[in-house]
Design a protein around this motif. Structure first.
Motif, PDB file in Angstrom:
ATOM      1  N   GLY A 144       0.830  -1.197   0.000  1.00 18.91           N
ATOM      2  CA  GLY A 144       0.000   0.000   0.000  1.00 18.91           C
ATOM      3  C   GLY A 144       0.862   1.242   0.000  1.00 18.91           C
ATOM      4  O   GLY A 144       1.927   1.273   0.633  1.00 18.91           O
ATOM      5  N   THR A 145       0.429   2.263  -0.696  1.00 22.26           N
ATOM      6  CA  THR A 145       1.202   3.502  -0.741  1.00 22.26           C
ATOM      7  C   THR A 145       1.239   4.185   0.621  1.00 22.26           C
ATOM      8  O   THR A 145       2.084   5.051   0.852  1.00 22.26           O
ATOM      9  CB  THR A 145       0.599   4.471  -1.779  1.00 22.26           C
ATOM     10  N   ARG A 146       0.352   3.785   1.553  1.00 19.09           N
ATOM     11  CA  ARG A 146       0.351   4.361   2.898  1.00 19.09           C
ATOM     12  C   ARG A 146       1.033   3.432   3.919  1.00 19.09           C
ATOM     13  O   ARG A 146       0.976   3.687   5.119  1.00 19.09           O
ATOM     14  CB  ARG A 146      -1.093   4.658   3.334  1.00 19.09           C
ATOM     15  N   ASP A 147       1.654   2.381   3.445  1.00 13.62           N
ATOM     16  CA  ASP A 147       2.346   1.434   4.315  1.00 13.62           C
ATOM     17  C   ASP A 147       3.780   1.913   4.553  1.00 13.62           C
ATOM     18  O   ASP A 147       4.459   2.306   3.604  1.00 13.62           O
ATOM     19  CB  ASP A 147       2.368   0.055   3.651  1.00 13.62           C
ATOM     20  N   PRO A 148       4.277   1.889   5.801  1.00 10.74           N
ATOM     21  CA  PRO A 148       5.657   2.341   6.035  1.00 10.74           C
ATOM     22  C   PRO A 148       6.704   1.494   5.329  1.00 10.74           C
ATOM     23  O   PRO A 148       7.831   1.945   5.134  1.00 10.74           O
ATOM     24  CB  PRO A 148       5.802   2.253   7.563  1.00 10.74           C
TER      25      PRO A 148
ATOM     26  N   ARG B 200       8.199  16.455   4.231  1.00  9.25           N
ATOM     27  CA  ARG B 200       6.805  16.001   4.271  1.00  9.25           C
ATOM     28  C   ARG B 200       5.999  16.807   3.265  1.00  9.25           C
ATOM     29  O   ARG B 200       6.009  18.043   3.283  1.00  9.25           O
ATOM     30  CB  ARG B 200       6.234  16.178   5.674  1.00  9.25           C
ATOM     31  N   LEU B 201       5.311  16.093   2.387  1.00 10.68           N
ATOM     32  CA  LEU B 201       4.499  16.722   1.351  1.00 10.68           C
ATOM     33  C   LEU B 201       3.030  16.439   1.658  1.00 10.68           C
ATOM     34  O   LEU B 201       2.629  15.287   1.861  1.00 10.68           O
ATOM     35  CB  LEU B 201       4.878  16.161  -0.023  1.00 10.68           C
ATOM     36  N   THR B 202       2.237  17.513   1.710  1.00  5.23           N
ATOM     37  CA  THR B 202       0.828  17.418   2.060  1.00  5.23           C
ATOM     38  C   THR B 202      -0.016  18.043   0.959  1.00  5.23           C
ATOM     39  O   THR B 202       0.361  19.070   0.393  1.00  5.23           O
ATOM     40  CB  THR B 202       0.568  18.158   3.390  1.00  5.23           C
ATOM     41  N   ALA B 203      -1.133  17.377   0.638  1.00  4.39           N
ATOM     42  CA  ALA B 203      -2.084  17.933  -0.331  1.00  4.39           C
ATOM     43  C   ALA B 203      -3.173  18.679   0.429  1.00  4.39           C
ATOM     44  O   ALA B 203      -3.790  18.131   1.340  1.00  4.39           O
ATOM     45  CB  ALA B 203      -2.689  16.814  -1.169  1.00  4.39           C
TER      46      ALA B 203
ATOM     47  N   ASP C  51      -4.150  16.441   3.649  1.00  2.94           N
ATOM     48  CA  ASP C  51      -4.092  14.998   3.445  1.00  2.94           C
ATOM     49  C   ASP C  51      -2.644  14.618   3.156  1.00  2.94           C
ATOM     50  O   ASP C  51      -2.035  15.183   2.236  1.00  2.94           O
ATOM     51  CB  ASP C  51      -4.995  14.597   2.277  1.00  2.94           C
ATOM     52  N   PRO C  52      -2.041  13.690   3.922  1.00  4.50           N
ATOM     53  CA  PRO C  52      -0.646  13.320   3.658  1.00  4.50           C
ATOM     54  C   PRO C  52      -0.470  12.811   2.237  1.00  4.50           C
ATOM     55  O   PRO C  52      -1.274  12.010   1.743  1.00  4.50           O
ATOM     56  CB  PRO C  52      -0.378  12.211   4.683  1.00  4.50           C
ATOM     57  N   LEU C  53       0.591  13.244   1.584  1.00  2.00           N
ATOM     58  CA  LEU C  53       0.865  12.837   0.208  1.00  2.00           C
ATOM     59  C   LEU C  53       2.156  12.033   0.103  1.00  2.00           C
ATOM     60  O   LEU C  53       2.180  10.975  -0.519  1.00  2.00           O
ATOM     61  CB  LEU C  53       0.927  14.065  -0.702  1.00  2.00           C
TER      62      LEU C  53
ATOM     63  N   ARG D 260       1.782  21.473  -0.093  1.00  3.33           N
ATOM     64  CA  ARG D 260       2.548  22.102   0.982  1.00  3.33           C
ATOM     65  C   ARG D 260       3.745  21.218   1.300  1.00  3.33           C
ATOM     66  O   ARG D 260       3.591  20.025   1.550  1.00  3.33           O
ATOM     67  CB  ARG D 260       1.688  22.273   2.234  1.00  3.33           C
ATOM     68  N   ALA D 261       4.918  21.794   1.276  1.00  3.96           N
ATOM     69  CA  ALA D 261       6.150  21.061   1.589  1.00  3.96           C
ATOM     70  C   ALA D 261       6.742  21.597   2.881  1.00  3.96           C
ATOM     71  O   ALA D 261       6.828  22.812   3.074  1.00  3.96           O
ATOM     72  CB  ALA D 261       7.159  21.182   0.449  1.00  3.96           C
ATOM     73  N   GLU D 262       7.139  20.691   3.761  1.00  4.67           N
ATOM     74  CA  GLU D 262       7.814  21.045   5.005  1.00  4.67           C
ATOM     75  C   GLU D 262       9.171  20.343   5.047  1.00  4.67           C
ATOM     76  O   GLU D 262       9.257  19.140   4.781  1.00  4.67           O
ATOM     77  CB  GLU D 262       6.987  20.602   6.214  1.00  4.67           C
ATOM     78  N   ILE D 263      10.182  21.070   5.383  1.00  3.40           N
ATOM     79  CA  ILE D 263      11.522  20.510   5.562  1.00  3.40           C
ATOM     80  C   ILE D 263      11.905  20.727   7.019  1.00  3.40           C
ATOM     81  O   ILE D 263      11.928  21.867   7.495  1.00  3.40           O
ATOM     82  CB  ILE D 263      12.551  21.175   4.632  1.00  3.40           C
ATOM     83  N   ALA D 264      12.161  19.648   7.729  1.00  2.00           N
ATOM     84  CA  ALA D 264      12.427  19.742   9.165  1.00  2.00           C
ATOM     85  C   ALA D 264      13.593  18.845   9.539  1.00  2.00           C
ATOM     86  O   ALA D 264      14.104  18.066   8.713  1.00  2.00           O
ATOM     87  CB  ALA D 264      11.172  19.352   9.956  1.00  2.00           C
ATOM     88  N   GLY D 265      13.993  18.957  10.798  1.00  2.00           N
ATOM     89  CA  GLY D 265      15.107  18.152  11.288  1.00  2.00           C
ATOM     90  C   GLY D 265      14.675  16.946  12.095  1.00  2.00           C
ATOM     91  O   GLY D 265      15.509  16.121  12.473  1.00  2.00           O
ATOM     92  N   HIS D 266      13.374  16.831  12.373  1.00  2.00           N
ATOM     93  CA  HIS D 266      12.865  15.707  13.148  1.00  2.00           C
ATOM     94  C   HIS D 266      11.481  15.324  12.642  1.00  2.00           C
ATOM     95  O   HIS D 266      10.786  16.118  11.989  1.00  2.00           O
ATOM     96  CB  HIS D 266      12.779  16.053  14.645  1.00  2.00           C
TER      97      HIS D 266
END
Length: 537
Positions: free
Chosen positions: A249-253, A429-432, A440-442, A477-483
């Motif tokens: 699944g595309t949502r499976d880790p 992390r990319l979010t729609a 919604d997580p992308l 929406r793109a987020e770039i983080a350290g954690h």
């Protein structure tokens, strides 16, 4: 049909509890074998389903779990020898025609794969003796169905880019580790007693805290983090010649391990990648057309595999989210550059979204930010602070999509960035965002980089394999983080191993938008297919 429990002998004399469900009638049957640590009782309906289609069906508790005696050591060498002994036992039965399909999901997929792949013990220790190895060579199955495969200790403990998968491993070990049965709610109960449980350091001693809440010891926890060698099963699979059906699944880790297994497999290989998580269940609100009857698919594919009617190719299908549309895909040749993503391809075209463009991803704020492990960006919260914002991430936003967009394939972010610490994790992390702003997580990816503090570097962050249809008006929406905590352990930024570190320090970060870009796999030529016929030809 009739079901009975038998005890299948293994080379060292341990007898494994096994439910056998046989169809009515006296003719010889092909068999399916499921070896699981999660309790064979849960597979009763599945066994009856296989039997109704003419297969002998077996579900077995692995050594040391539920009804099987012995000691439970996840991912140790006995899974290979015990699986081989079980296949040999099946072939010796009066009802067997000699054909065997190994089937499993998650850890049970590992059991199926390690039984099928002849070679050194897949986890590198506790190798079976010479007699058991001889049994293995003579008792491999004829085909494998592996769903959401958990390929080994190293693969499940860490992301391909290095960061530790804390939440998932703590939950699995609390539920299943060092015990005969399972307790799915164990971690939730432990967190109710200690909400900051996963913050305790060092990570390697977290089991001591867990043991207090669970009232039992977890002595195997440190070994989980000691194994760092990835890719053993993938290497063995590249020389395999038997047919493989891999489902994910595309949502499976573990989606990228699923795709990699299919991509590297040496024999006929089929990939079904749906809009699912690790349990292979669709969103209850999803339309019926987005669902697949996996039981019927497995039976049809197994028949095709056993009769040799599968085309000797590598092919697959990816669901475009919950749209009910499925995209046909092949596989690229392995890249010569290790940082390049490999995986599905076909009528996909890479679409680039520059970070410094009004038509790409526009920087909102956070070109300079602080990655503070005492205040990490949370993996369980998609909300982005607006008021009183403390710069803890770089945040970018696209304009609304002018038309619907189909995505199928590997996505990647390439960022030019600087950290003032010798070791830094980079989480993307990319979010729609739909027109109403609902998130919604992308896509997500995280990598660890070491290098001289203050030195700018070009960093590639694979974002996994996407399968989505984005409607017009969607913003990215793109987020770039350290954690990305608690899904992943916090990088201490000291250069120490995050598993053993006890001291945390903040890390100052800079992202250069002009040297950064997001690459998405846009479907350039829409070629929709029906998933079952495509998989079974």
């Amino acid at each position: 049909m009739n079901t009975r429990t038998v005890y299948v002998p293994t080379p060292d004399g341990t007898a494994l509890a096994t439910d056998v469900c046989l169809p009515d009638g006296a003719r010889l049957r092909p068999a399916v074998v499921i070896r699981t640590p999660y309790g064979r009782d849960a597979h009763r309906a599945e066994l009856r389903g296989w039997a109704a289609h003419g297969f002998a069906a077996l579900a077995q508790d692995v050594r040391g779990r539920h009804g099987s005696p012995g000691e439970w050591h996840p991912y140790r060498g006995h899974e290979k020898s015990d699986g081989a002994a079980t296949v040999a036992w099946v072939r010796a039965q009066a009802w067997s025609n000699g054909e065997v399909v190994a089937v499993g999901a998650s850890y049970a997929a590992y059991c199926a794969l390690v039984t099928a792949l002849d070679g050194p013990d897949a986890d590198g220790d506790n190798a079976p003796d010479a007699a058991a190895d001889s049994v293995h060579r003579d008792a491999v199955p004829d085909a494998v169905i592996a769903a959401v495969p958990a390929l080994g200790l190293a693969e499940t403990a860490r992301e391909p880019g290095g960061p530790e998968r804390l939440w998932a491993r703590a939950g699995w070990w609390a539920a299943h580790g060092d015990r005969r049965d399972s307790d799915p709610d164990a971690l939730e109960r432990a967190l109710a007693g200690d909400p900051r449980l996963l913050e305790h350091l060092p990570v390697v001693r977290l089991a001591e805290r867990l043991a207090t809440g669970l009232e039992r010891e977890l002595p195997s926890w440190p070994r989980l983090w000691a194994d760092r060698e990835r890719g053993r099963l993938l290497a063995l699979g590249s020389t395999a010649r038997l047919p493989l059906l891999v489902v994910g699944g595309t949502r499976d880790p573990f989606a990228e391990d699923t795709v990699a297994l299919w991509h590297d497999w040496g024999g006929p290989a089929r990939l079904l990648l749906g809009p699912w998580g690790h349990r292979l269940t669709a969103d209850p609100a999803a339309p019926p057309r987005s669902r697949v009857n996996l039981g019927a698919l497995y039976v049809r594919w197994a028949r095709a595999a056993l009769t040799g009617s599968l085309e000797p190719t590598r092919r697959g299908v990816i669901a475009l989210g919950d749209s009910g549309r499925w995209h046909s895909t092949g596989a690229t040749e392995a890249s010569t550059r290790p940082e390049e993503p490999t995986g599905p391809t076909g009528s996909e075209a890479e679409c680039s979204w520059a970070f410094d463009s009004s038509t790409g991803l526009r920087l909102l704020h956070g070109a300079e930010f602080s990655a503070d492990p005492d205040h990490p960006v949370r993996s369980d919260d998609l909300a982005v602070p607006v008021r009183g914002y403390r710069a803890d991430r770089c945040l970018l936003l696209s304009p609304p999509l002018p038309r619907p967009l189909d995505l199928a394939g590997a996505a990647v972010a390439r960022i030019n960035a600087t950290a003032d610490t010798p070791c830094a994790d980079w989480a993307v992390r990319l979010t729609a965002l739909d027109p109403s702003g609902r998130a919604d997580p992308l896509a997500f990816g995280i990598v660890r980089r070491t290098g001289p503090p203050g030195e700018a570097a070009d960093i590639t962050v694979p974002l996994g394999t996407l399968g989505r249809r984005l409607p017009a008006g969607t913003r990215l929406r793109a987020e770039i983080a350290g954690h990305h905590f608690p899904a992943h352990a916090r990088n201490p930024h000291t250069g120490e191993d995050p598993v053993t570190a006890t001291r945390l320090v903040p890390s100052r970060r800079t992202v250069n938008p002009r040297g950064s870009v997001l690459h998405l796999p846009v479907v350039a030529r829409r070629r929709y297919v029906e998933p079952v016929p495509e998989i079974c030809r």
